[in-house]
Design a protein around this motif. Structure first.
Motif, PDB file in Angstrom:
ATOM      1  N   THR A 146      55.362  66.818 -39.145  1.00 44.80           N
ATOM      2  CA  THR A 146      54.757  67.487 -37.995  1.00 44.80           C
ATOM      3  C   THR A 146      55.717  68.513 -37.394  1.00 44.80           C
ATOM      4  N   THR A 203      57.703  59.529 -41.564  1.00 41.98           N
ATOM      5  CA  THR A 203      57.287  60.665 -42.385  1.00 41.98           C
ATOM      6  C   THR A 203      56.336  61.588 -41.626  1.00 41.98           C
ATOM      7  N   ARG A 204      55.378  61.009 -40.925  1.00 43.59           N
ATOM      8  CA  ARG A 204      54.434  61.834 -40.170  1.00 43.59           C
ATOM      9  C   ARG A 204      55.154  62.754 -39.184  1.00 43.59           C
ATOM     10  N   ILE A 251      49.284  60.380 -44.735  1.00 43.78           N
ATOM     11  CA  ILE A 251      50.494  59.564 -44.712  1.00 43.78           C
ATOM     12  C   ILE A 251      50.240  58.292 -43.922  1.00 43.78           C
ATOM     13  N   ALA A 302      50.680  55.148 -41.536  1.00 34.53           N
ATOM     14  CA  ALA A 302      51.276  55.138 -40.200  1.00 34.53           C
ATOM     15  C   ALA A 302      52.709  54.648 -40.198  1.00 34.53           C
ATOM     16  N   ASP A 332      48.706  66.389 -35.831  1.00 27.70           N
ATOM     17  CA  ASP A 332      48.826  67.069 -37.113  1.00 27.70           C
ATOM     18  C   ASP A 332      47.830  66.384 -38.044  1.00 27.70           C
ATOM     19  N   SER A 339      48.961  65.451 -41.788  1.00 28.60           N
ATOM     20  CA  SER A 339      49.888  64.330 -41.911  1.00 28.60           C
ATOM     21  C   SER A 339      49.231  63.019 -41.512  1.00 28.60           C
ATOM     22  N   GLU A 340      48.408  63.045 -40.466  1.00 28.99           N
ATOM     23  CA  GLU A 340      47.717  61.829 -40.035  1.00 28.99           C
ATOM     24  C   GLU A 340      46.797  61.299 -41.137  1.00 28.99           C
TER      25      GLU A 340
END
Length: 298
Positions: A115, A110-111, A49, A51, A42, A45-46
């Protein structure tokens, strides 16, 4: 994505107790996720946000209705996030909820949450839409003997889930496939040379399978009753004709009303005395029930 065997036993048991095959649900969810993740990433998101970021998110109803598919939504999240996920179901499938009510709270990376968000919501919103629509029919039929039935007019690959959502809304499932019940429709009648020959042909070939035959007039109904048919579908009849069909049948067969029925006409049809009202719109053209996933401030 995690393997099926890595899903919590409790979640697999929950899906099983709901009459769903957990393995089939898993495979469907994975296929849905793969549509979003053909590269496995995604990118939004990568990129946005950190890691190690974690979040709490609430699944909230945007309007009043009946929820279904929360366990399926959880499965979608777990396939992406794995064990690092906490889920709190605030309500059970089949519950009536108010606008703004939180139906499920989740916590995890969160990621991963973002996703899986759209796949989880697509499934929960659609299934809750089916349950909500079904509940409206159930409410309209309250106080009569009639029960609302679904049909095979389901979205490809979603039949088991859609029929589960119908049950959550208080409806009754019709046949699941072409092999668990014979349904003699107009084209079968033409091919077989009449309703009675068609009924006898099915009964001779499959003596242990339930048989329902569609009729379009009262003469066909009388002929089938004389032949011993105990499940008859009244196709596109007006209410007065259905009431006469109930009188003629006098309990010798179950009667199902079908064809062009609307929620506005539901009670009018139910008071004729039919046993079932089948509604393809419960699954083939339902409006989704809006549920949103909102991150909470920690």
């Amino acid at each position: 994505m995690i393997d099926f065997e890595d899903l919590p036993v409790s979640l697999r048991a929950e899906l099983g107790s709901a009459g769903l095959d957990a393995g089939d649900v898993y495979r469907h969810v994975v296929e849905a996720l793969e549509e979003d993740l053909p590269t496995g990433v995604d990118v939004t998101s990568e990129a946005t946000i950190a890691a190690g970021a974690r979040a709490v998110a609430d699944f909230g109803a945007r309007s009043a209705g009946v929820v279904a598919g929360l366990g399926v939504a959880e499965l979608a999240l777990r396939v992406v996030v794995g064990d690092d996920l906490t889920v709190e179901h605030r309500v059970a499938d089949g519950s009536r909820v108010a606008a703004g009510e939180v139906v499920m709270r989740v916590a995890g990376p969160t990621r991963g949450l973002l996703t899986a968000e759209r796949t989880a919501l697509n499934l929960a919103c659609h299934l809750s839409g089916v349950a909500t629509a079904t509940a409206l029919w159930v409410e309209a039929l309250e106080g009569t003997r009639a029960r609302v039935l679904d049909t095979r007019k389901t979205l490809p690959g979603l039949r088991a889930l859609q029929k589960y959502a119908v049950r959550c809304g208080g409806g009754v499932n019709h046949r699941f496939s072409l092999g668990d019940m014979a349904m003699v429709k107009d084209n079968h009648v033409v091919a077989a040379g009449g309703v009675v020959p068609a009924f006898h042909a099915v009964r001779a070939a499959y003596p242990d399978i339930p048989v329902e035959v569609e009729v379009t007039d009262l003469d066909q109904l009388r002929d089938l009753l004389d032949a011993g048919c105990d499940r008859i579908l009244l196709d596109n009849m007006d209410s007065a004709t259905m009431a006469e069909a109930v009188r003629i049948t006098a309990g010798r067969a179950s009667l199902e009303a079908s064809g062009g029925l609307t929620l506005e006409r539901a009670r009018e049809v139910a008071v004729t005395g039919v046993d079932f009202i089948s509604v393809g719109a419960l699954t083939h053209s339902v409006t989704v029930f809006d549920i949103g996933m909102d991150l909470q401030d920690l």
